[in-house]
Motif scaffolding. Structure first.
Motif, short mmCIF file in Angstrom:
data_model
loop_
_atom_site.label_atom_id
_atom_site.label_comp_id
_atom_site.label_asym_id
_atom_site.label_seq_id
_atom_site.Cartn_x
_atom_site.Cartn_y
_atom_site.Cartn_z
N ALA A 69 50.80 67.36 53.82
CA ALA A 69 49.61 67.48 54.65
C ALA A 69 48.42 67.86 53.77
O ALA A 69 48.57 68.45 52.70
N ALA A 70 47.23 67.54 54.26
CA ALA A 70 46.01 67.87 53.52
C ALA A 70 45.76 69.38 53.57
O ALA A 70 45.98 70.02 54.60
N ALA A 71 45.33 69.91 52.46
CA ALA A 71 45.06 71.36 52.39
C ALA A 71 43.69 71.69 52.94
O ALA A 71 42.77 70.95 52.89
N ARG B 248 51.34 71.51 51.53
CA ARG B 248 49.89 71.32 51.60
C ARG B 248 49.38 70.97 50.21
O ARG B 248 49.70 71.65 49.23
N SER B 249 48.59 69.89 50.14
CA SER B 249 48.05 69.45 48.87
C SER B 249 46.65 68.89 49.06
O SER B 249 46.32 68.40 50.14
N ARG B 250 45.84 68.95 48.04
CA ARG B 250 44.48 68.42 48.12
C ARG B 250 44.53 66.91 48.12
O ARG B 250 45.25 66.30 47.33
N VAL C 171 56.81 71.55 55.05
CA VAL C 171 55.44 71.05 55.02
C VAL C 171 54.83 71.50 53.69
O VAL C 171 54.86 72.68 53.35
N LEU D 270 49.60 61.25 51.61
CA LEU D 270 49.92 62.16 52.71
C LEU D 270 50.95 61.50 53.60
O LEU D 270 51.11 60.28 53.60
#
Length: 148
Positions: free
Chosen positions: A146-148, A80-82, A78, A124
């Motif tokens: 996934a969104a951070a 996590r990214s903005r 997974v 995403l």
């Protein structure tokens, strides 16, 4: 002209290889772009250092590559990214980001140059990424952004 490659050049060789090329190709393309240096006896020590570094980070045998491929196949990664509204990322996912995500998920240490991202990952969701572990073995990572 005898040169020592400092980076991988397709169709010519890997870093640390000593190659013989035509003068114009070496003088006008390889050396100015930093892909190679001129061969001298003193530069031979550099060749040895480059080859030693490559051997340390490379997966040596086919058996090792298959073991790493099994580990990667069973791994849930997974990242996590903005992201903005609509699931679009600010920027894109890079090979270095994927290496960090795999390490964070408990996976093996990978070389970012071995990761192949066919299409830029800018949304995403679930994505598939290929890793070349050995000339005969490649693994697929299931990456969930996934969104951070």
């Amino acid at each position: 002209m005898k040169l020592i490659l400092t980076q991988q050049v397709s169709g010519l060789g890997e870093p640390g290889d000593v190659v013989e090329v035509k003068d114009g190709y070496g003088r006008n393309y390889l050396v100015p772009r930093g892909l190679a240096i001129r061969w001298t006896r003193g530069a031979q020590r550099e060749v040895d250092a480059i080859k030693k570094a490559r051997a340390a980070r490379e997966i040596a045998t086919l058996e090792q590559a298959r073991e790493v491929a099994e580990q990667l196949g069973s791994l849930k990664v997974v990242l996590r990214s903005r992201a903005g509204s609509g699931g679009r990322l600010f920027g894109s996912v890079t090979a270095a980001d994927i290496v960090e995500a795999v390490k964070g998920a408990g996976g093996p240490e990978l070389d970012k140059r071995r990761i192949e991202i066919r299409n830029p990952i800018k949304t995403l969701g679930a994505h598939k990424v290929t890793v070349r572990l050995h000339p005969e073995v490649s693994a697929t990572i299931d990456l969930n952004v996934a969104a951070a």
